[in-house]
Design an enzyme around this catalytic site. Structure first.
Site, short mmCIF file in Angstrom:
data_model
loop_
_atom_site.label_atom_id
_atom_site.label_comp_id
_atom_site.label_asym_id
_atom_site.label_seq_id
_atom_site.Cartn_x
_atom_site.Cartn_y
_atom_site.Cartn_z
N ILE A 102 0.14 -7.56 5.34
CA ILE A 102 1.48 -6.99 5.74
C ILE A 102 1.84 -5.97 4.21
O ILE A 102 2.09 -6.48 3.38
CB ILE A 102 2.49 -7.93 5.97
CG1 ILE A 102 1.65 -8.94 6.90
CG2 ILE A 102 3.84 -7.25 6.34
CD1 ILE A 102 2.66 -10.25 7.28
N SER A 103 2.00 -4.76 4.63
CA SER A 103 2.18 -3.96 3.48
C SER A 103 3.56 -4.19 2.95
O SER A 103 4.64 -4.77 3.71
CB SER A 103 2.01 -2.49 4.09
OG SER A 103 0.59 -2.07 4.28
N ALA A 104 3.81 -3.64 1.71
CA ALA A 104 5.20 -4.02 1.17
C ALA A 104 6.08 -3.25 1.90
O ALA A 104 5.88 -1.91 2.24
CB ALA A 104 5.20 -3.80 -0.30
#
Length: 389
Positions: A102-104
């Site tokens: 899950i990308s920042a």
């Protein structure tokens, strides 16, 4: 304080940091406030900072809900949901190659800003992941205008469940988004959430003239370049790289590291050794320089270890070299095998970057046609790759 109040405080603090960093404005501010990021994060995720035991620790919602929430709303850290294409965090602390995350927030929001999608436009997302990015897009264009594609059926199942539970109904498909554009083409926007070695021409064919494609373009030297392309009437696309990013590769585009290691091992004793003069400047310490090196020599793989040794290989897996700096600071001890003079390519790339004025990534651009890709500097008439200029 209840966990719900703590979550709200963390979310607001995250929003404040993103705003201070210039990443949250306009529709993104509204969408970030509405979309519950925690609804897309599995109960167990790996924290991406390796612990002292050499493994990545798990943030467990049941065991420590507040530590899990702190991970969810950390503005700068991605959360790892899969390693090595099969391992999930239920296995506990582990070490491996990250294969889904899950990308920042400080990656998600700038990418959606660069995409610049008007309300009601059709969007194709390559790489559904957790579904969070798709939910943000749904807030902007409406669920019926979003198609998101993921190659891993297990990830698709989790993302679809999370999206539906949060009230979003985009079209979630399982498939290889690099080979065909899935349904409802042509699209106004295409966005990829994993890096690709080349922009698939299917994306251009599936985008309306004047539409945009945003994707992290992988390099052979480290950082990816986030490129924003506009499609023209002739079926080509061109645009500039907007920033340097770090993304996992699309499935099937993993590193050649194992093959290179086997090549080195099998030819080590036969390799030649020589002292070679060379001045690489600060190339190894500058991400823009490493990007420029890839643009100049796209078939050269290069990485420098903490001791300063450069490990080089060719993408055709015929050549390798190791270049260790000598104490005089003006030469390298080079061990090499194969037909390509890889250290010469490295040195030429460093010199080209210097005489070109040390250009940063935003000066580079990319043109894609049915015949292939060309990286250029400042304008399409200035191709960068050695032998083209």
């Amino acid at each position: 304080m209840t966990d719900a109040h703590y979550r709200d405080e963390l979310k607001q603090a995250c929003a404040d940091q993103l705003t201070a960093d210039g990443h949250l404005h306009g529709w993104l501010r509204t969408a970030f406030a509405i979309v519950p990021r925690e609804a897309f994060v599995p109960d167990r995720v790996w924290w991406p900072v390796m612990g002292p035991d050499g493994t990545f620790p798990v943030r467990d919602r049941t065991a420590d809900p507040r530590a899990w929430l702190e991970a969810v709303y950390d503005p700068h850290r991605p959360l790892i949901t899969q390693m090595d294409d099969h391992l999930d965090p239920s296995a506990g602390p582990a070490a491996g190659r990250f294969s889904s995350s899950i990308s920042a927030p400080d990656i998600v929001c700038p990418m959606l800003h660069h995409l610049d999608v008007p309300g009601g436009h059709g969007v194709l997302e390559i790489g559904t992941g957790s579904g969070y990015n798709a939910a943000m897009l749904c807030e902007r264009v409406g669920s019926s205008n979003v198609i998101t594609v993921e190659i891993d059926e297990r990830i698709v199942h989790h993302a679809r469940q999370s999206l539906y539970a949060a009230g979003y109904r985009p079209h979630v498909r399982c498939g290889d988004g690099t080979r065909q554009v899935h349904g409802a083409a042509p699209f106004d926007r295409v966005i990829a959430t994993a890096s690709t070695r080349a922009i698939p021409y299917a994306w251009i064919e599936g985008t309306v003239p004047g539409g945009a494609i945003l994707a992290p373009h992988a390099t052979t030297t480290g950082p990816s370049g986030l490129v924003l392309l506009r499609v023209d009437e002739a079926g080509a696309a061109a645009g500039r790289f907007v920033e340097l990013v770090d993304f996992m590769p699309l499935r099937g585009q993993v590193s050649q590291g194992d093959a290179v290691a086997r090549l080195r091992e099998s030819t080590w004793d036969a390799a030649e050794t020589a002292t070679v003069e060379g001045d690489l400047g600060n190339l190894g310490d500058n991400r823009n320089g490493l990007f420029a090196l890839w643009a100049r020599h796209p078939t050269l793989r290069a990485a420098r270890n903490p001791e300063g040794t450069w490990w080089l290989s060719s993408t055709d897996l015929t050549s390798w070299a190791a270049a260790r700096p000598r104490p005089d600071g003006e030469s390298f001890r080079v061990k090499r095998h194969g037909p390509h003079d890889l250290f010469a390519e490295l040195a030429e790339g460093a010199e080209w970057w210097r005489v070109s004025g040390w250009p940063e990534v935003a000066r580079f651009g990319l043109t894609v046609t049915g015949e292939g890709e060309t990286v250029w500097l400042d304008s399409p008439g200035r191709p960068v790759a050695a032998g083209l200029g």
